[in-house]
Scaffold this active site. Sequence first.
Site, PDB file in Angstrom:
ATOM      1  NE  ARG A 141      -4.046  -2.017   1.826  1.00  0.00           N
ATOM      2  CZ  ARG A 141      -3.984  -3.185   2.424  1.00  0.00           C
ATOM      3  NH1 ARG A 141      -3.029  -3.423   3.301  1.00  0.00           N
ATOM      4  NH2 ARG A 141      -4.868  -4.116   2.176  1.00  0.00           N
ATOM      5  CE  LYS A 163      -0.515  12.931 -15.846  1.00  0.00           C
ATOM      6  NZ  LYS A 163      -0.810  13.226 -17.255  1.00  0.00           N
ATOM      7  CD  GLU A 205       7.071  15.615 -24.503  1.00  0.00           C
ATOM      8  OE1 GLU A 205       6.502  16.618 -24.020  1.00  0.00           O
ATOM      9  OE2 GLU A 205       6.445  14.677 -25.036  1.00  0.00           O
ATOM     10  CE  LYS A 251       5.398  16.692 -15.899  1.00  0.00           C
ATOM     11  NZ  LYS A 251       5.552  15.337 -16.377  1.00  0.00           N
ATOM     12  CD  GLU A 261      -3.476  15.530 -17.213  1.00  0.00           C
ATOM     13  OE1 GLU A 261      -3.524  14.334 -16.950  1.00  0.00           O
ATOM     14  OE2 GLU A 261      -2.980  15.984 -18.253  1.00  0.00           O
ATOM     15  NE  ARG A 265       0.866  16.309 -14.598  1.00  0.00           N
ATOM     16  CZ  ARG A 265       1.484  15.467 -13.796  1.00  0.00           C
ATOM     17  NH1 ARG A 265       1.160  15.410 -12.520  1.00  0.00           N
ATOM     18  NH2 ARG A 265       2.434  14.682 -14.242  1.00  0.00           N
ATOM     19  CG  ASN A 269      -2.096  16.860 -22.330  1.00  0.00           C
ATOM     20  OD1 ASN A 269      -1.194  16.049 -22.142  1.00  0.00           O
ATOM     21  ND2 ASN A 269      -3.160  16.938 -21.557  1.00  0.00           N
ATOM     22  CG  HIS A 272       1.381  15.516 -25.809  1.00  0.00           C
ATOM     23  ND1 HIS A 272       2.177  16.636 -25.831  1.00  0.00           N
ATOM     24  CD2 HIS A 272       2.141  14.531 -25.267  1.00  0.00           C
ATOM     25  CE1 HIS A 272       3.364  16.345 -25.313  1.00  0.00           C
ATOM     26  NE2 HIS A 272       3.368  15.078 -24.971  1.00  0.00           N
ATOM     27  CG  HIS A 276      -1.049  10.989 -27.637  1.00  0.00           C
ATOM     28  ND1 HIS A 276      -1.570  11.445 -26.453  1.00  0.00           N
ATOM     29  CD2 HIS A 276       0.227  10.672 -27.396  1.00  0.00           C
ATOM     30  CE1 HIS A 276      -0.625  11.419 -25.538  1.00  0.00           C
ATOM     31  NE2 HIS A 276       0.475  10.954 -26.076  1.00  0.00           N
ATOM     32  CG  HIS A 289       5.879  10.481 -27.399  1.00  0.00           C
ATOM     33  ND1 HIS A 289       4.501  10.495 -27.400  1.00  0.00           N
ATOM     34  CD2 HIS A 289       6.256  11.405 -26.487  1.00  0.00           C
ATOM     35  CE1 HIS A 289       4.070  11.385 -26.516  1.00  0.00           C
ATOM     36  NE2 HIS A 289       5.121  11.950 -25.949  1.00  0.00           N
TER      37      HIS A 289
END
Length: 393
Positions: A141, A163, A205, A251, A261, A265, A269, A272, A276, A289
Site C-alpha cells: 500500500r 504520474k 518535449e 514542470k 491534472e 497540468r 498536452n 499531444h 497521439h 513520440h
Amino acid sequence: MNYEEKIIEYPPVHPGTDRTFIRFYEGEPNPKAMLLGGCDEMPQRVFVTDTTVSSLPCMDEFTAEFGTGKGAAANSVHKRRSGKDILVILGAGEPFKTIESVLSIVAAALDANGQRSTVFVGIGGGVITDMTAFAASIFKRGARCELVPTTLLSMVDAAVGGKTGCDFGSYKNMIGSFFPAQKIHICPEFIKTLPQSEYRSGLAEVVKTALLFSAPLFDKLESNPGILDGRGKSEFAPLISEMIRTCVSEKASVVEQDLTEKGMRMLLNLGHTFGHALETCAGLGKVAHGDGVAWGMARAADLSERLGLCTKEYAERVKRMLRSYTWETSEIHPAMEGKGSAGDIARTIFGAMKKDKKNSSSKVRFVLQRGVCDTVITEADEGDVLAVLGAER
Ligand SMILES: NC(=O)c1ccc[n+]([C@@H]2O[C@H](COP(=O)([O-])OP(=O)(O)OC[C@H]3O[C@@H](n4cnc5c(N)ncnc54)[C@H](O)[C@@H]3O)[C@@H](O)[C@H]2O)c1
C-alpha cells in the site's frame, strides 16, 4: 430528496510523497557514488533498471556491486554483495512496460523481504521510472520511491510530476497512480549515450515546455538548432544543462499547483492531441513520440491561427523553428501517405482524437497558443480541425 452528509478526513496517506527533492549533478554519471554511498543505516533499496541502461559503461561499478554487469538477462534479480539491497533488471523499451514487469518488481521486493520503508529506485528512461514508481505505490500500500532518469525525455518530463503506470495490451498508460518520488537525481550527461532518435524525442518535449513557459529558452533553442547534433560538443553543454533545469523547474511548478491534472497540468498536452492521434493512425512504432508531438505543435499552431488566436507570423515562427530541427510540419504527415485521400486521412486522425482518453465529451479539446507563454485550452469545430489536417487540399 433530502440527505445528510458526513465527511471524514485523513492526514495524507503517504507522508513521504508530499514533497520531492530534485538533485542536479554535474559531470559524468556515477551511479555507484550517487546511490550506493552513505552509511550502513540506509533503508533497503530495490533498484530497477533495464538491460540497455545496466550495460552502459557508467553503470559498471554499480552493477558490479550486485555481482552482475553487461549482458545481464532481462527479468533477472541480483542481490548486493553486502547488505540487503537488490537490483532488478527488466527488458528495455515500451514493449516491456507491462503489468507483468511491474509485478516482477513487486515479487522481487517481496522475495527480498521488502517493507514499506523499502525505497524503490528506478534508473532508466520513462518506461523504467513510470513502472518503478508504480510498483512503489502499490507495494504494501505504498513504499518509497526515488528516480534516476537517464533519457532526456524522462529528465524533463516523465520522472517529474508523480504520474506512474504501465500499458495494458495496446492501451498506453491505462494502469497507474499518482505517486511523486521523494528524490529525483538528474545527471544531464546520461544523455550522451542516448541513441539520436531518443535524444530528438526528448528535445520535442523541451521545445514544448519552452513554448508554454519560457520565452528565453525558446529564443535560445530557435537560434541554436545545432544542439540537435551537438550533444558531444562542449559549446552546447551549458545550453543543454540550462534547458534541462528550466524544463524540470517549469514542470515542477505546474505539478505543484495541479498534481492530478484537474486544470493547468493539461497545458502540458500542447501538441499531444494531434501527436497521439498521428502515432495511433500511422501504426505502432511508425512515428516516434517526439516526432508526433513536434508535428502536433505545428498543427496546433495552424489551428491557433485559423481560430484567430495567434497571428500568421507566430504560427510560421513555430513551424520554421520545428523545421530547423528537421521535424515535419506539413498538414499531412508522410507516415500517413498512401492511407487514402487527404480528406480520408484528416477524418481518420480526427476520429482517433475523439477516442483519446483525455477527451471526456465527444468534443475534442486542444491546447492552443496566442503566443509564446500565452496558452489557452479550447474546443474547436470539426471543420477547422479537418482543415488544419489538410482535408481542404
Ligand atoms: N509519467 C509521466 O508523466 C510521463 C511523461 C512522459 C512520458 N512518459 C512515459 O515515458 C515513456 C517513454 O520514455 P523514454 O522516451 O525515456 O523511453 P524508454 O524508457 O523506453 O527509453 C528509451 C530507450 O533508451 C534506453 N536508454 C535509457 N537511458 C539511456 C542512456 N542514458 N543511454 C542509452 N540508452 C538509454 C532505454 O533502455 C530504452 O531502450 C513512455 O512509456 C511514456 O508513457 C511518462
